[in-house]
Motif scaffolding. Structure first.
Motif, PDB file in Angstrom:
ATOM      1  N   PRO A 236      32.003   3.578   2.568  1.00 15.86           N
ATOM      2  CA  PRO A 236      32.654   2.696   3.550  1.00 15.86           C
ATOM      3  C   PRO A 236      31.956   2.754   4.913  1.00 15.86           C
ATOM      4  CG  PRO A 236      34.017   4.627   3.090  1.00 15.86           C
ATOM      5  CD  PRO A 236      32.865   4.680   2.151  1.00 15.86           C
ATOM      6  N   THR A 237      32.301   1.792   5.756  1.00 19.10           N
ATOM      7  CA  THR A 237      31.648   1.621   7.057  1.00 19.10           C
ATOM      8  C   THR A 237      31.700   2.877   7.916  1.00 19.10           C
ATOM      9  OG1 THR A 237      32.293  -0.685   6.996  1.00 19.10           O
ATOM     10  CG2 THR A 237      31.623   0.174   9.112  1.00 19.10           C
ATOM     11  N   GLU A 238      32.864   3.519   7.987  1.00 18.11           N
ATOM     12  CA  GLU A 238      32.992   4.688   8.863  1.00 18.11           C
ATOM     13  C   GLU A 238      32.159   5.869   8.378  1.00 18.11           C
ATOM     14  OE1 GLU A 238      36.482   4.445   6.033  1.00 18.11           O
ATOM     15  OE2 GLU A 238      35.644   3.107   7.547  1.00 18.11           O
TER      16      GLU A 238
ATOM     17  N   LEU B 199      33.570  14.251   1.650  1.00 13.29           N
ATOM     18  CA  LEU B 199      33.100  13.265   0.668  1.00 13.29           C
ATOM     19  C   LEU B 199      33.128  13.791  -0.761  1.00 13.29           C
ATOM     20  CD1 LEU B 199      30.002  11.905   2.634  1.00 13.29           C
ATOM     21  CD2 LEU B 199      32.125  10.689   2.184  1.00 13.29           C
ATOM     22  N   ARG B 200      33.369  15.100  -0.898  1.00 18.96           N
ATOM     23  CA  ARG B 200      33.393  15.768  -2.205  1.00 18.96           C
ATOM     24  C   ARG B 200      32.058  15.601  -2.946  1.00 18.96           C
ATOM     25  NH1 ARG B 200      38.665  13.593  -1.886  1.00 18.96           N
ATOM     26  NH2 ARG B 200      40.264  15.216  -1.866  1.00 18.96           N
ATOM     27  N   VAL B 201      30.975  15.884  -2.212  1.00 14.27           N
ATOM     28  CA  VAL B 201      29.629  15.853  -2.803  1.00 14.27           C
ATOM     29  C   VAL B 201      28.911  17.131  -2.389  1.00 14.27           C
ATOM     30  CG1 VAL B 201      29.427  13.330  -2.847  1.00 14.27           C
ATOM     31  CG2 VAL B 201      28.681  14.583  -0.823  1.00 14.27           C
ATOM     32  N   PRO B 202      27.846  17.499  -3.089  1.00 13.67           N
ATOM     33  CA  PRO B 202      27.116  18.724  -2.715  1.00 13.67           C
ATOM     34  C   PRO B 202      26.471  18.605  -1.325  1.00 13.67           C
ATOM     35  CG  PRO B 202      26.452  17.944  -4.899  1.00 13.67           C
ATOM     36  CD  PRO B 202      27.319  16.893  -4.306  1.00 13.67           C
ATOM     37  N   VAL B 203      26.325  19.744  -0.684  1.00 12.58           N
ATOM     38  CA  VAL B 203      25.707  19.785   0.641  1.00 12.58           C
ATOM     39  C   VAL B 203      24.282  19.235   0.575  1.00 12.58           C
ATOM     40  CG1 VAL B 203      24.954  21.318   2.516  1.00 12.58           C
ATOM     41  CG2 VAL B 203      27.115  21.750   1.360  1.00 12.58           C
TER      42      VAL B 203
END
Length: 199
Positions: free
Chosen positions: A20-22, A51-55
């Motif tokens: 998303p934009t933000e 974001l629940r993704v790896p660093v």
């Protein structure tokens, strides 16, 4: 001038395609911060948790955006060319417009950061020379050996320094020939391509 992206940069930037934009605006902010102060592990870990993704994924996106912004700012890429560069990535027109707007708004700041990081190397300012000829010698009859004394004025951090060089005609002629060859080389297609990429 369209920026040619390597496959790794394309892969790194694909992550923001669906964001998303933000989130994209936050990635841009972190990328600008990365250019200012370098990597910030706390920012990366905070973004990766939200974001629940790896660093590593966040780090790759930030480095990809930072490289894109830095390269575009260094080359003074205009809005149309920057949009064309983003189009190659396959982003939506709305995402292209958003990233381009963020780039345009931060371009002058990025150029300021780049100028602060650049080296201030000594550079040529002026040259004075003197020509000395020994008209006669008992040991070297019928042989004239002219000597050139050169004074190079080099500017270094606002201060002018003088460097003296003494040379005979043969060495000076060789130096002039080498400089001519170097100047001819700068006009070659290969050199022009390199110069275009480092401006």
């Amino acid at each position: 001038m369209i920026i040619l992206l390597e496959d790794k940069h394309k892969e790194d930037l694909q992550f923001i395609k669906e964001q998303p934009t933000e989130v994209i605006a936050e990635f841009v902010r972190i990328s600008i911060e990365f250019l200012r102060r370098g990597a910030n592990v706390k920012l990366y870990s905070g973004a990766s948790k939200s974001l629940r993704v790896p660093v590593a994924q966040v780090e790759a996106v930030v480095e990809g955006l930072s490289w894109l912004f830095a390269e575009a700012s260094r080359l003074l890429v205009n809005e149309e060319d920057f949009l064309a560069t983003l189009t190659i990535l396959g982003f939506s027109p709305e995402l292209n417009a958003q990233i381009t707007e963020l780039y345009i708004s931060h371009r002058s700041e990025i150029r300021t950061i780049q100028s602060q990081l650049s080296f201030d190397l000594p550079h040529y300012k002026d040259l004075n020379w003197r020509f000395d000829v020994q008209l006669s010698s008992r040991s070297l009859r019928n042989q004239v050996t002219p000597l050139f004394t050169l004074c190079f004025n080099i500017e270094d951090n606002g201060e002018t320094k003088k460097y003296y060089v003494e040379s005979d005609y043969t060495n000076l002629k060789h130096l002039a020939d080498e400089l001519d060859n170097a100047l001819r080389e700068t006009k070659s297609t290969h050199s022009r391509r390199i110069m275009r990429n480092i401006k």
